[in-house]
Design an enzyme around this catalytic site. Structure first.
Site, short mmCIF file in Angstrom:
data_model
loop_
_atom_site.label_atom_id
_atom_site.label_comp_id
_atom_site.label_asym_id
_atom_site.label_seq_id
_atom_site.Cartn_x
_atom_site.Cartn_y
_atom_site.Cartn_z
N ASP A 18 -7.81 -5.34 0.08
CA ASP A 18 -8.34 -6.23 -0.97
C ASP A 18 -8.01 -7.69 -0.74
O ASP A 18 -8.58 -8.56 -1.41
CB ASP A 18 -7.76 -5.81 -2.34
CG ASP A 18 -8.41 -4.54 -2.83
OD1 ASP A 18 -9.60 -4.36 -2.55
OD2 ASP A 18 -7.73 -3.74 -3.48
N HIS A 71 0.86 -1.19 0.00
CA HIS A 71 0.00 0.00 0.00
C HIS A 71 0.89 1.23 0.00
O HIS A 71 1.94 1.23 0.66
CB HIS A 71 -0.91 0.00 1.25
CG HIS A 71 -2.08 0.90 1.11
ND1 HIS A 71 -1.99 2.26 1.31
CD2 HIS A 71 -3.37 0.65 0.78
CE1 HIS A 71 -3.18 2.80 1.12
NE2 HIS A 71 -4.03 1.85 0.78
N1 ACO Z 1 4.19 -7.54 -4.31
C1 ACO Z 1 5.55 -7.57 -4.37
N2 ACO Z 1 6.31 -6.48 -4.17
C2 ACO Z 1 5.69 -5.34 -3.89
C3 ACO Z 1 4.29 -5.24 -3.80
C4 ACO Z 1 3.53 -6.41 -4.02
N3 ACO Z 1 2.20 -6.40 -3.96
N4 ACO Z 1 3.94 -3.98 -3.53
C5 ACO Z 1 5.08 -3.29 -3.45
N5 ACO Z 1 6.14 -4.11 -3.67
C6 ACO Z 1 7.56 -3.74 -3.65
C7 ACO Z 1 7.97 -3.16 -5.00
O1 ACO Z 1 8.42 -4.14 -5.89
C8 ACO Z 1 9.05 -2.19 -4.60
O2 ACO Z 1 10.22 -2.92 -4.35
P1 ACO Z 1 11.69 -2.29 -4.71
O3 ACO Z 1 11.80 -1.07 -3.84
O4 ACO Z 1 12.64 -3.37 -4.36
O5 ACO Z 1 11.61 -1.96 -6.17
C9 ACO Z 1 8.56 -1.65 -3.25
O6 ACO Z 1 7.74 -2.68 -2.70
C10 ACO Z 1 7.74 -0.38 -3.38
O7 ACO Z 1 6.71 -0.63 -4.36
P2 ACO Z 1 5.93 0.50 -5.15
O8 ACO Z 1 5.22 -0.13 -6.31
O9 ACO Z 1 6.83 1.66 -5.44
O10 ACO Z 1 4.88 0.94 -4.07
P3 ACO Z 1 3.66 1.88 -4.34
O11 ACO Z 1 3.42 2.59 -3.07
O12 ACO Z 1 3.82 2.71 -5.56
O13 ACO Z 1 2.48 0.85 -4.67
C11 ACO Z 1 0.58 -0.49 -4.63
C12 ACO Z 1 1.41 0.57 -3.89
C13 ACO Z 1 0.16 0.04 -6.02
C14 ACO Z 1 -0.69 -0.78 -3.84
C15 ACO Z 1 1.43 -1.79 -4.77
O14 ACO Z 1 1.79 -2.26 -3.49
C16 ACO Z 1 0.73 -2.86 -5.58
O15 ACO Z 1 0.73 -2.81 -6.82
N6 ACO Z 1 0.08 -3.85 -4.89
C17 ACO Z 1 -0.62 -4.91 -5.58
C18 ACO Z 1 -1.98 -4.44 -6.10
C19 ACO Z 1 -2.97 -4.20 -4.98
O16 ACO Z 1 -3.14 -5.03 -4.09
N7 ACO Z 1 -3.68 -3.05 -5.06
C20 ACO Z 1 -4.71 -2.67 -4.09
C21 ACO Z 1 -4.23 -1.53 -3.23
S1 ACO Z 1 -5.43 -1.09 -2.00
C22 ACO Z 1 -6.60 -0.17 -2.83
O17 ACO Z 1 -6.38 0.48 -3.82
C23 ACO Z 1 -7.99 -0.22 -2.32
#
Ligand code: ACO
Length: 378
Positions: free
Chosen positions: A315, A261
């Site tokens: 989620d 998140h």
């Molecule tokens: N699985 C694996 N690795 C992850 C995940 C994940 N779900 N989420 C973040 N990371 C890792 C990234 O690879 C990154 O690693 P790095 O620094 O080594 O490159 C680090 O954590 C930061 O990730 P970002 O994508 O920059 O985090 P951001 O804050 O932009 O993304 C998000 C948040 C979009 C929710 C992301 O965690 C994601 O895509 N999750 C999966 C989709 C999801 O469950 N969405 C629902 C969110 S809740 C809602 O909207 C109601």
């Protein structure tokens, strides 16, 4: 004028001052009007929580009774809206059907009497009351069935489950569904709420505000992740396959759905409550192998990614709860919208109270002084 650094996605840039909700992502705290989400999930109902969000304080018992009565008696939709929905393609996504239907309400109630408290109350009641009816009606009509009329004897959540199945739901199922609505009702300045506020700032009608927010919520980066969680659990298929599946995802740098998140760096408090609700449902209606897979996933993801602050988000367990309630996967996001209407309407009212039209700027990186080329010379 002060020139700010450009931030893609406006990350970290405040878009409004708001007293509606607050998140502490380090401590895993979510509050609506200062009240912790855990307390609302335990003691409140969705309609009482909607009242709290929209009018800023908990209602007295008289106020709540009147509000519930009004919502109960505005649930029916006009036959012209039903007829319009019958013409929607059955293969269309229910979020698109909902966006079109919410916008269509504005054709019937388009007056923009935004300074009139009676108009505001009427719009709030009508939207809260009819959005569930429209979601359920599309679900039945896309299968060639007539929609089920709302039942005045049932409360908000029981009536929605009844409209989907024409059977009076189990009281535990209704209560759990109601808590799910509480948990999804509001979440600070996310994409759909921002969209609602931008639309509100033009002083258009509230039906257009909600329709624009529904359109924004529909995308897979926002409201759509819970559908993908269920698909992922089905693909994994057994507890034994969890570890290899996750190791493969990590090697490919693929995101694991339902985890991570932008704001929370610990387990999302809503995920904790939803997990508890899932356990209650499985205890009463029989266990489910997908729940066991989910618990193992949480354990392995924490082991591998906990150091990065990657934990279950809202989620992760919500899809399991909805699936156990017999709700089709592509209705998960419309259900999110049913709940979030409360938050959007609270932001609509807050925006109107101190309105200034949104008109951000841009960083122009195109060309200048280019001569027009005649069509035959291009
Ligand atoms: N699985 C694996 N690795 C992850 C995940 C994940 N779900 N989420 C973040 N990371 C890792 C990234 O690879 C990154 O690693 P790095 O620094 O080594 O490159 C680090 O954590 C930061 O990730 P970002 O994508 O920059 O985090 P951001 O804050 O932009 O993304 C998000 C948040 C979009 C929710 C992301 O965690 C994601 O895509 N999750 C999966 C989709 C999801 O469950 N969405 C629902 C969110 S809740 C809602 O909207 C109601």
């Amino acid at each position: 004028m002060m020139v700010c650094e450009y931030k893609p996605g406006l990350e970290g840039i405040p878009a409004a001052e708001s007293s509606i909700s607050n998140v502490d992502g380090q401590k895993g705290i979510l509050e609506y009007r200062g009240i912790r989400i855990e307390e609302l999930a335990e003691k409140s109902t969705f309609l009482e929580t909607a009242y709290l969000l929209i009018w800023g304080q908990l209602p007295t018992s008289e106020e709540l009774k009147e509000f519930e009565h009004e919502v109960r008696h505005h649930r029916r939709i006009k036959y012209r809206i039903r007829d319009m929905m019958k013409c929607f393609p059955e293969s269309g996504h229910p979020m698109d059907a909902l966006q079109a239907s919410a916008a269509a309400l504005g054709l019937f109630y388009s007056r923009r009497d935004l300074h009139n408290p009676v108009y505001i109350r009427d719009a709030v009641v009508r939207l809260l009351a009819t959005i569930p009816t429209m979601v359920a009606a599309f679900q039945l009509m896309r299968k060639g069935n007539d929609p089920v009329r709302p039942c005045d004897d049932l409360d908000y959540s029981a009536n929605f489950l009844y409209m989907l199945s024409e059977k009076e739901p189990d009281p535990l199922a209704s209560r759990i569904f109601d808590v799910c609505l509480i948990l999804h009702a509001e979440h600070t300045m996310n994409a759909s709420t921002f969209s609602a506020r931008v639309t509100a700032s033009t002083l258009t009608d509230p039906y257009a505000v909600v329709a624009s927010a529904v359109g924004t919520l529909g995308g897979p980066l926002h409201g759509g992740a819970n559908e993908e969680v269920i698909q992922m659990l089905e693909e994994i298929g057994s507890v034994a396959k969890v570890r290899p599946y996750l190791e493969d995802c990590l090697q490919r740098k693929a995101k694991i759905m339902g985890f991570g998140h932008r704001v929370y760096k610990v387990k999302d408090p809503r995920a904790t409550i939803l997990q508890d609700l899932a356990q209650q449902l499985f205890a009463k209606f029989g266990s489910d192998k997908y729940y066991d897979i989910a618990v193992e996933m949480e354990r392995v993801v924490e082991e591998k990614l906990g150091h990065k602050g990657i934990y279950p988000n809202v989620d992760f367990y919500s899809g399991l709860v909805y699936a156990k309630l017999g709700i089709p996967t592509d209705l998960f996001t419309p259900i999110f919208a049913i709940a979030r209407v409360a938050g959007w309407l609270a932001h609509w009212k807050e925006q109107l109270a101190e309105n200034r039209i949104f008109r951000p700027t841009q960083v122009y990186n195109g060309q200048h002084e280019i001569a027009y080329t005649a069509i035959e010379e291009r």
